[in-house]
Design a protein around this motif. Structure first.
Motif, PDB file in Angstrom:
ATOM      1  N   ARG A 198     103.706 -43.274  -3.190  1.00  0.00           N
ATOM      2  CA  ARG A 198     103.571 -43.984  -4.454  1.00  0.00           C
ATOM      3  C   ARG A 198     102.565 -43.270  -5.356  1.00  0.00           C
ATOM      4  NH1 ARG A 198     101.204 -49.161  -2.625  1.00  0.00           N
ATOM      5  NH2 ARG A 198     100.745 -47.941  -0.744  1.00  0.00           N
ATOM      6  N   LEU A 199     102.849 -43.285  -6.660  1.00  0.00           N
ATOM      7  CA  LEU A 199     101.919 -42.801  -7.671  1.00  0.00           C
ATOM      8  C   LEU A 199     101.338 -44.009  -8.378  1.00  0.00           C
ATOM      9  CD1 LEU A 199     103.967 -39.839  -9.217  1.00  0.00           C
ATOM     10  CD2 LEU A 199     102.326 -39.769  -7.327  1.00  0.00           C
ATOM     11  N   GLN A 200     100.016 -44.101  -8.438  1.00  0.00           N
ATOM     12  CA  GLN A 200      99.367 -45.295  -8.969  1.00  0.00           C
ATOM     13  C   GLN A 200      98.295 -44.947 -10.000  1.00  0.00           C
ATOM     14  OE1 GLN A 200      97.724 -47.160  -5.463  1.00  0.00           O
ATOM     15  NE2 GLN A 200      99.598 -48.343  -5.067  1.00  0.00           N
ATOM     16  N   VAL A 201      98.090 -45.872 -10.916  1.00  0.00           N
ATOM     17  CA  VAL A 201      96.918 -45.877 -11.782  1.00  0.00           C
ATOM     18  C   VAL A 201      96.106 -47.102 -11.379  1.00  0.00           C
ATOM     19  CG1 VAL A 201      96.030 -45.991 -14.136  1.00  0.00           C
ATOM     20  CG2 VAL A 201      98.164 -44.768 -13.665  1.00  0.00           C
ATOM     21  N   ARG A 202      94.861 -46.892 -10.988  1.00  0.00           N
ATOM     22  CA  ARG A 202      94.015 -47.983 -10.528  1.00  0.00           C
ATOM     23  C   ARG A 202      92.795 -48.132 -11.425  1.00  0.00           C
ATOM     24  NH1 ARG A 202      93.607 -46.933  -3.939  1.00  0.00           N
ATOM     25  NH2 ARG A 202      95.868 -46.793  -3.520  1.00  0.00           N
ATOM     26  N   ASP A 203      92.370 -49.357 -11.595  1.00  0.00           N
ATOM     27  CA  ASP A 203      91.105 -49.628 -12.271  1.00  0.00           C
ATOM     28  C   ASP A 203      90.056 -49.907 -11.211  1.00  0.00           C
ATOM     29  OD1 ASP A 203      89.378 -49.854 -14.341  1.00  0.00           O
ATOM     30  OD2 ASP A 203      90.009 -51.849 -14.974  1.00  0.00           O
ATOM     31  N   TYR A 204      88.819 -49.546 -11.499  1.00  0.00           N
ATOM     32  CA  TYR A 204      87.758 -49.685 -10.510  1.00  0.00           C
ATOM     33  C   TYR A 204      86.704 -50.665 -10.989  1.00  0.00           C
ATOM     34  CZ  TYR A 204      83.580 -48.653  -7.792  1.00  0.00           C
ATOM     35  OH  TYR A 204      82.454 -48.776  -7.020  1.00  0.00           O
ATOM     36  N   ALA A 205      86.307 -51.556 -10.111  1.00  0.00           N
ATOM     37  CA  ALA A 205      85.181 -52.446 -10.333  1.00  0.00           C
ATOM     38  C   ALA A 205      84.344 -52.443  -9.058  1.00  0.00           C
ATOM     39  CB  ALA A 205      85.662 -53.860 -10.664  1.00  0.00           C
ATOM     40  N   ARG A 206      83.180 -53.030  -9.106  1.00  0.00           N
ATOM     41  CA  ARG A 206      82.273 -52.960  -7.960  1.00  0.00           C
ATOM     42  C   ARG A 206      82.878 -53.573  -6.695  1.00  0.00           C
ATOM     43  NH1 ARG A 206      77.067 -51.675  -8.407  1.00  0.00           N
ATOM     44  NH2 ARG A 206      76.552 -53.036  -6.652  1.00  0.00           N
ATOM     45  N   ASP A 207      83.791 -54.521  -6.852  1.00  0.00           N
ATOM     46  CA  ASP A 207      84.377 -55.162  -5.682  1.00  0.00           C
ATOM     47  C   ASP A 207      85.648 -54.467  -5.202  1.00  0.00           C
ATOM     48  OD1 ASP A 207      85.799 -55.838  -7.896  1.00  0.00           O
ATOM     49  OD2 ASP A 207      86.082 -57.940  -7.365  1.00  0.00           O
ATOM     50  N   GLY A 208      86.038 -53.343  -5.831  1.00  0.00           N
ATOM     51  CA  GLY A 208      87.194 -52.590  -5.362  1.00  0.00           C
ATOM     52  C   GLY A 208      88.118 -52.155  -6.480  1.00  0.00           C
ATOM     53  N   PHE A 209      89.384 -51.908  -6.131  1.00  0.00           N
ATOM     54  CA  PHE A 209      90.361 -51.387  -7.077  1.00  0.00           C
ATOM     55  C   PHE A 209      91.458 -52.411  -7.334  1.00  0.00           C
ATOM     56  CE2 PHE A 209      88.634 -47.593  -5.038  1.00  0.00           C
ATOM     57  CZ  PHE A 209      88.352 -46.793  -6.133  1.00  0.00           C
ATOM     58  N   SER A 210      92.002 -52.342  -8.522  1.00  0.00           N
ATOM     59  CA  SER A 210      93.208 -53.097  -8.843  1.00  0.00           C
ATOM     60  C   SER A 210      94.244 -52.108  -9.359  1.00  0.00           C
ATOM     61  CB  SER A 210      92.926 -54.168  -9.904  1.00  0.00           C
ATOM     62  OG  SER A 210      92.407 -53.585 -11.087  1.00  0.00           O
ATOM     63  N   VAL A 211      95.494 -52.282  -8.943  1.00  0.00           N
ATOM     64  CA  VAL A 211      96.578 -51.382  -9.343  1.00  0.00           C
ATOM     65  C   VAL A 211      97.119 -51.821 -10.692  1.00  0.00           C
ATOM     66  CG1 VAL A 211      98.846 -50.475  -8.749  1.00  0.00           C
ATOM     67  CG2 VAL A 211      97.163 -50.884  -6.938  1.00  0.00           C
ATOM     68  N   LEU A 212      97.001 -50.943 -11.696  1.00  0.00           N
ATOM     69  CA  LEU A 212      97.475 -51.247 -13.041  1.00  0.00           C
ATOM     70  C   LEU A 212      98.945 -50.893 -13.220  1.00  0.00           C
ATOM     71  CD1 LEU A 212      94.415 -49.926 -15.085  1.00  0.00           C
ATOM     72  CD2 LEU A 212      94.849 -52.266 -14.312  1.00  0.00           C
ATOM     73  N   SER A 213      99.367 -49.819 -12.596  1.00  0.00           N
ATOM     74  CA  SER A 213     100.772 -49.424 -12.673  1.00  0.00           C
ATOM     75  C   SER A 213     101.110 -48.586 -11.452  1.00  0.00           C
ATOM     76  CB  SER A 213     101.069 -48.642 -13.958  1.00  0.00           C
ATOM     77  OG  SER A 213     100.341 -47.427 -13.987  1.00  0.00           O
ATOM     78  N   GLU A 214     102.413 -48.547 -11.118  1.00  0.00           N
ATOM     79  CA  GLU A 214     102.826 -47.853  -9.911  1.00  0.00           C
ATOM     80  C   GLU A 214     104.266 -47.390 -10.030  1.00  0.00           C
ATOM     81  OE1 GLU A 214     101.877 -49.308  -5.724  1.00  0.00           O
ATOM     82  OE2 GLU A 214     104.015 -49.843  -5.866  1.00  0.00           O
ATOM     83  N   VAL A 215     104.529 -46.200  -9.498  1.00  0.00           N
ATOM     84  CA  VAL A 215     105.887 -45.678  -9.365  1.00  0.00           C
ATOM     85  C   VAL A 215     106.096 -45.330  -7.902  1.00  0.00           C
ATOM     86  CG1 VAL A 215     107.516 -43.886 -10.023  1.00  0.00           C
ATOM     87  CG2 VAL A 215     105.894 -44.762 -11.711  1.00  0.00           C
ATOM     88  N   ASP A 216     107.114 -45.926  -7.293  1.00  0.00           N
ATOM     89  CA  ASP A 216     107.389 -45.693  -5.880  1.00  0.00           C
ATOM     90  C   ASP A 216     108.439 -44.580  -5.747  1.00  0.00           C
ATOM     91  OD1 ASP A 216     107.886 -45.742  -3.206  1.00  0.00           O
ATOM     92  OD2 ASP A 216     108.237 -47.901  -3.065  1.00  0.00           O
ATOM     93  N   LEU A 217     108.017 -43.458  -5.180  1.00  0.00           N
ATOM     94  CA  LEU A 217     108.914 -42.309  -5.017  1.00  0.00           C
ATOM     95  C   LEU A 217     109.465 -42.192  -3.598  1.00  0.00           C
ATOM     96  CD1 LEU A 217     106.781 -39.598  -6.888  1.00  0.00           C
ATOM     97  CD2 LEU A 217     108.508 -41.135  -7.845  1.00  0.00           C
ATOM     98  N   SER A 218     109.091 -43.107  -2.723  1.00  0.00           N
ATOM     99  CA  SER A 218     109.402 -42.953  -1.302  1.00  0.00           C
ATOM    100  C   SER A 218     110.895 -42.973  -1.008  1.00  0.00           C
ATOM    101  CB  SER A 218     108.700 -44.046  -0.500  1.00  0.00           C
ATOM    102  OG  SER A 218     109.140 -45.334  -0.901  1.00  0.00           O
ATOM    103  N   ALA A 219     111.684 -43.653  -1.839  1.00  0.00           N
ATOM    104  CA  ALA A 219     113.121 -43.757  -1.561  1.00  0.00           C
ATOM    105  C   ALA A 219     113.926 -42.617  -2.173  1.00  0.00           C
ATOM    106  CB  ALA A 219     113.659 -45.094  -2.070  1.00  0.00           C
ATOM    107  N   LEU A 220     113.289 -41.788  -2.960  1.00  0.00           N
ATOM    108  CA  LEU A 220     114.013 -40.704  -3.615  1.00  0.00           C
ATOM    109  C   LEU A 220     114.289 -39.574  -2.639  1.00  0.00           C
ATOM    110  CD1 LEU A 220     112.097 -40.496  -7.018  1.00  0.00           C
ATOM    111  CD2 LEU A 220     114.166 -41.792  -6.471  1.00  0.00           C
ATOM    112  N   THR A 221     115.413 -38.921  -2.814  1.00  0.00           N
ATOM    113  CA  THR A 221     115.776 -37.761  -2.006  1.00  0.00           C
ATOM    114  C   THR A 221     116.119 -36.599  -2.929  1.00  0.00           C
ATOM    115  OG1 THR A 221     118.085 -38.494  -1.905  1.00  0.00           O
ATOM    116  CG2 THR A 221     116.634 -39.153  -0.100  1.00  0.00           C
TER     117      THR A 221
END
Length: 234
Positions: A198-221
């Motif tokens: 997966r390709l992700q854009v994450r935001d960071y805060a002191r308590d961890g990360f949140s995923v803002l957007s994601e592209v899942d490439l795992s099923a592609l051939t």
């Protein structure tokens, strides 16, 4: 026979248009030989210009803004004129995390010193650590990466792959267990390629990360197809 790309000896042009890459292609039968540096138009690998190398023990190249910088002669294949009007090309110094260094990463204070005789910076690759502070942040958040294959971005079949990304801030350490590659973007968000594709854009805060957007490439051939006409034009 397939081909190998060596990521730490490749580069994108500053405008994102071209790709300068080093490859070993056993089936290649042209003046550039079987190991060569080439420049292609993204997203294709069709060489617009290519230069023969002496084998896999070569440094690779990267783009620079100074158009006067050009560490290459005339290409063995193709024409490089359009590229020289916009960018220069410089040789990449053999070093662990060569690409990261160009992006502002630096060695941590506790990294071992490089041996003068270690031409390819391999002997300490498992122990060297690189860090980069979060852009546009007044805090002390730093992203740290360590691991031999993190430094070289390639493995041999059956070899273990150890890549460790950590976030350090005010004495706290947050492990990015699922990351095989990560880096900050200019806005201080984290770009991540995960081990499960997966390709992700994450935001960071002191308590961890949140995923803002994601592209899942795992099923592609892969779906090989001849390159279109625009792949042959600068």
């Amino acid at each position: 026979m397939g081909a190998n790309l060596y990521p730490q000896r490749c580069d994108l042009s500053p405008d994102g248009r071209w790709f300068c890459y080093f490859t070993s292609r056993g089936s290649a039968k042209w003046r550039a030989g079987r190991t060569y540096v080439a420049i292609s138009r993204l997203p294709w690998l069709t060489a617009l210009a290519a230069w023969r190398t002496c084998g896999t023990w070569t440094r690779g190249l990267h783009f620079v803004e100074d158009k006067r910088a050009w560490e290459l002669g005339s290409p063995d294949e193709g024409d490089v004129g359009p590229c020289r009007k916009k960018f220069g090309v410089a040789g990449t110094r053999p070093a662990a995390f060569a690409v990261e260094r160009r992006r502002g990463w630096t060695e941590t204070a506790d990294s071992p010193q490089r041996s003068p005789g270690d031409v390819w910076d391999e002997s300490r690759a498992e122990k060297v650590k690189m860090e980069r502070a979060r852009p546009r942040s007044d805090g002390g958040a730093r992203l740290i990466v360590q691991g031999y294959f993190a430094a070289f971005r390639s493995t041999l079949p059956g070899w273990p792959r150890e890549i460790r990304y950590e976030m350090h801030e005010d004495g706290r350490v947050l492990h990015l267990e699922d990351a095989q590659w990560a880096d900050w973007n200019a806005d201080g968000r984290l770009l991540v390629a995960t081990v499960d594709g997966r390709l992700q854009v994450r935001d960071y805060a002191r308590d961890g990360f949140s995923v803002l957007s994601e592209v899942d490439l795992s099923a592609l051939t892969p779906s090989p197809a001849p390159p279109p006409k625009e792949a042959y034009r600068w």
